[in-house]
Design a protein around this motif. Structure first.
Motif, PDB file in Angstrom:
ATOM      1  N   GLU A   1      26.458  37.599  41.418  1.00  0.00           N
ATOM      2  CA  GLU A   1      27.874  36.630  41.394  1.00  0.00           C
ATOM      3  C   GLU A   1      29.244  37.459  41.445  1.00  0.00           C
TER       4      GLU A   1
ATOM      5  N   ALA B   1      29.589  38.387  44.810  1.00  0.00           N
ATOM      6  CA  ALA B   1      29.905  37.368  45.781  1.00  0.00           C
ATOM      7  C   ALA B   1      31.594  37.193  45.743  1.00  0.00           C
ATOM      8  N   VAL B   2      32.313  37.314  44.408  1.00  0.00           N
ATOM      9  CA  VAL B   2      33.705  36.946  44.349  1.00  0.00           C
ATOM     10  C   VAL B   2      34.538  38.119  45.302  1.00  0.00           C
ATOM     11  N   TYR B   3      34.007  39.278  45.084  1.00  0.00           N
ATOM     12  CA  TYR B   3      34.917  40.148  45.749  1.00  0.00           C
ATOM     13  C   TYR B   3      34.555  40.265  47.272  1.00  0.00           C
ATOM     14  N   ARG B   4      33.407  39.730  47.579  1.00  0.00           N
ATOM     15  CA  ARG B   4      33.173  39.600  49.309  1.00  0.00           C
ATOM     16  C   ARG B   4      34.046  38.317  49.612  1.00  0.00           C
ATOM     17  N   LYS B   5      34.164  37.339  49.071  1.00  0.00           N
ATOM     18  CA  LYS B   5      34.976  36.297  49.531  1.00  0.00           C
ATOM     19  C   LYS B   5      36.496  36.708  49.667  1.00  0.00           C
ATOM     20  N   LEU B   6      36.895  37.311  48.566  1.00  0.00           N
ATOM     21  CA  LEU B   6      38.382  37.947  48.348  1.00  0.00           C
ATOM     22  C   LEU B   6      38.701  38.784  49.490  1.00  0.00           C
ATOM     23  N   ASP B   7      37.538  40.004  49.908  1.00  0.00           N
ATOM     24  CA  ASP B   7      37.515  40.843  51.002  1.00  0.00           C
ATOM     25  C   ASP B   7      38.007  39.978  52.384  1.00  0.00           C
ATOM     26  N   GLY B   8      37.308  38.735  52.696  1.00  0.00           N
ATOM     27  CA  GLY B   8      37.478  37.923  53.922  1.00  0.00           C
ATOM     28  C   GLY B   8      38.818  37.332  53.896  1.00  0.00           C
ATOM     29  N   VAL B   9      39.531  36.765  52.642  1.00  0.00           N
ATOM     30  CA  VAL B   9      40.539  36.273  52.618  1.00  0.00           C
ATOM     31  C   VAL B   9      41.598  37.356  52.862  1.00  0.00           C
TER      32      VAL B   9
ATOM     33  N   SER C   1      36.707  37.099  34.928  1.00  0.00           N
ATOM     34  CA  SER C   1      37.072  36.760  36.082  1.00  0.00           C
ATOM     35  C   SER C   1      38.594  36.806  36.394  1.00  0.00           C
TER      36      SER C   1
ATOM     37  N   THR D   1      41.094  39.636  41.479  1.00  0.00           N
ATOM     38  CA  THR D   1      41.996  39.689  42.547  1.00  0.00           C
ATOM     39  C   THR D   1      42.936  40.968  42.259  1.00  0.00           C
TER      40      THR D   1
END
Length: 609
Positions: free
Chosen positions: A359, A362-370, A429, A433
């Protein structure tokens, strides 16, 4: 962070700075140097060749002296060696080399070099001056701490997921060769620490008590149970059966010989060294410690700032950030005093939402995409190397911080952002960022990966200085506001809170090492200012182990922000943020004074009608 930057830069070459970075530095060369005929061109080429040969010789001497740091910085040419830099005789030979390089560098005619090589020459002069400034101080008598020791570094390499690759038979042999050299290093370390006990140059007792569990974990009853045997259990399926059998036998034999040395080290630390360690906190309490700390401060910041001046800067920054907390608190539902906001946030379950490591990732992977979508608007200079996201190996999770490691120079390994998740339920959390902007992109990855792609000499490609490296990464965090990544008040709190940590470091590092603060006073100040107990202790002990290193972050970031503001005010509508970033990153890591001279020259050039 944990990537290793061992090449340093400090000192002053004022005239050289003006020549290399003055207003016309990026303009066309004067006519006298443009077309003076074949003879002049040949002389210039010969001088450049002479300089670059010296620069390469210098770097190879550095890499052979401390080859594990070369590995950490992405240079895998010496992966089969560990070196014996802590041996007094080898140390003396290395300082003799630095003096010889300094003499030879002074004989180079910098006017005959290209613009880029003038920069390279000035950086090399800074580095040599700084390296030689350490000669009077016996750093080799402090070979281990909870933050830094060769046995633990090699243990972390055993997974093949860190800086040393383990995918081919040759690479397996290289790591094996390092294991065979480790017992001699351990015995030299023990000799050195005994000399330190005799002369009063020891680590603080508190940090060695924290380090002891690491060294105990390295000891195993059989080779097969050792972490250093891990590569055998992870051999690629494509290895030939004969290679698997040979490697298995050789690793078993090497680890069997290594284990007694590891046991000696753990026993020595526990039974002899810790009882003899100093009970004081600050570096000023070792012989010549005040002068030694001043050298460390100069190295870390690449400035002439005194510890006292840095202490005052830290106090002002703490006050400024806490004023921001006063505005932000009500947006999060907090109505207490500003200084209490971090403690309050740390007590709110909604800011600790994770149950598993996946979990968190997953947050880091989403931020990487942004960020892949947003960063091209701010940067025209982007590294080609990819950024991978991984979890910190179990051995070092208890003492490590989230960090970045460089990609391999040959492109075989990406840059890696390592998240340290000891307990997902305690992984906050709010800071994710700003952490990723710092350790991932556009922080360390954009800078360190790019360093390997700029065509720089090896000493710059694999080296650097902490003030630029960490200053850039901390500056990169501030870009989150412009990308609207901090519109969420919780994430903006996380950014301010991390910035507060960097400001607090200026206060406590100088407090401990120049103003007589005790470990307990430092921990209490960090608790009162930051609000998290566990980090207060581990961070305090980090600064005890690495005096001065933590000053680089905020001092570097403040300089880059100062230069950006200067450029914006001077250029007005002509200011381009991507162009500014290209100027900061485009010539690689620079000492702050060289960077300032470069940006001033760029501003002057941009203002020309």
């Amino acid at each position: 962070m944990k990537h290793r930057i061992k090449l340093r830069a400090a000192g002053a070459l004022t005239a050289a700075l003006l020549l290399a970075f003055g207003p016309a530095a990026h303009a066309a060369p004067p006519a006298a140097h443009k077309a003076t005929g074949k003879v002049a061109a040949d002389v210039s080429a010969a001088e450049s060749k002479k300089f670059l040969a010296l620069a390469d010789e210098y770097y190879d001497a550095i890499a052979r002296f401390e080859p594990v740091y070369a590995t950490d910085n992405g240079d895998n040419r010496f992966d089969d060696q560990i070196g014996l830099a802590i041996a007094p005789a080898e140390r003396a030979r290395q300082f003799a080399r630095y003096r010889d390089y300094t003499r030879r560098l002074a004989a180079i005619d910098r006017h005959k070099l290209t613009h880029r090589d003038r920069i390279n020459l000035d950086v090399l002069a800074f580095e040599l001056k700084t390296l030689l400034s350490y000669e009077p101080y016996p750093g080799h008598l402090l070979p281990v701490s909870q933050m830094d020791s060769l046995p633990v570094t090699l243990a972390n390499f055993a997974s093949g997921e860190a800086s040393q690759p383990l995918t081919t038979v040759k690479q397996y042999r290289a790591y094996l060769n390092r294991l065979t050299q480790l017992p001699a290093w351990i015995d030299q370390a023990i000799v050195n620490m005994r000399e330190g006990m005799r002369t009063g140059v020891t680590q603080p007792k508190a940090i060695m008590v924290s380090a002891l569990p690491q060294f105990r974990k390295l000891v195993s009853t059989t080779p097969e149970q050792s972490i250093y045997y891990t590569p055998v259990n992870r051999m690629p399926a494509g290895f030939a059966a004969a290679d698997k059998a040979s490697l298995g036998a050789d690793y078993r034999a090497a680890v069997a010989k290594l284990q007694p040395a590891l046991a000696r080290l753990a026993a020595f630390i526990e039974n002899e060294y810790i009882p003899a360690c100093r009970t004081s906190t600050g570096f000023s309490d070792v012989p010549n410690g005040r002068a030694w700390y001043a050298v460390r401060v100069a190295e870390s910041t690449t400035t002439n700032l005194t510890p006292e001046a840095i202490h005052e800067i830290g106090l002002k920054e703490v006050a400024r950030i806490q004023a921001e907390f006063a505005k932000l608190g009500p947006q999060l539902g907090y109505d207490g005093p500003a200084a209490g906001l971090p403690v309050w946030v740390s007590q709110q379950p909604r800011f600790f939402p994770f149950k598993t490591e996946d979990e968190v990732q997953a947050v880091y992977r989403k931020l990487d995409g942004v960020l892949d979508e947003k960063l091209p608007a701010m940067f025209t200079l982007l590294p080609k190397a990819k950024l991978d996201l991984r979890l910190e190996p179990e051995l070092s999770r208890d003492t490590a911080s989230d960090h970045y490691t460089a990609p391999a120079a040959d492109g075989s390994r990406p840059g890696v952002f390592w998240s340290v998740v000891t307990d997902p339920a305690k992984y906050g959390s709010t800071g994710m960022t700003t952490l990723f902007l710092h350790e991932g992109k556009p922080g360390h990855h954009f800078h360190i990966a790019l360093m390997q792609e700029l065509g720089l000499p090896n000493f710059r490609k694999f080296g650097g200085n902490t003030a630029f490296t960490e200053g850039w990464a901390l500056y990169a965090e501030t870009l989150g506001r412009e990308m609207r990544l901090f519109d969420d008040p919780a994430q903006y709190f996380g950014h301010l809170n991390d910035e507060l940590l960097r400001a607090t470091r200026l206060v406590v590092d100088t407090g401990m090492h120049a103003k007589g603060w005790t470990r307990e006073r430092t921990i209490q100040y960090m608790k009162d200012t930051l609000g998290y107990d566990a980090v207060a202790r581990s961070e305090t002990e980090r600064y005890m182990a690495w005096p001065g290193q933590a000053l680089a972050y905020k001092i570097g970031a403040l300089k880059i922000m100062e230069l950006r503001q200067r450029a914006q005010e001077a250029l007005g509508e002509k200011f381009s943020l991507p162009a500014f970033h290209e100027q900061v990153l485009g010539d690689g890591t620079l000492p702050l004074r060289l960077l300032e001279a470069k940006i001033d020259g760029w501003i002057a050039q941009q203002r020309v009608p």
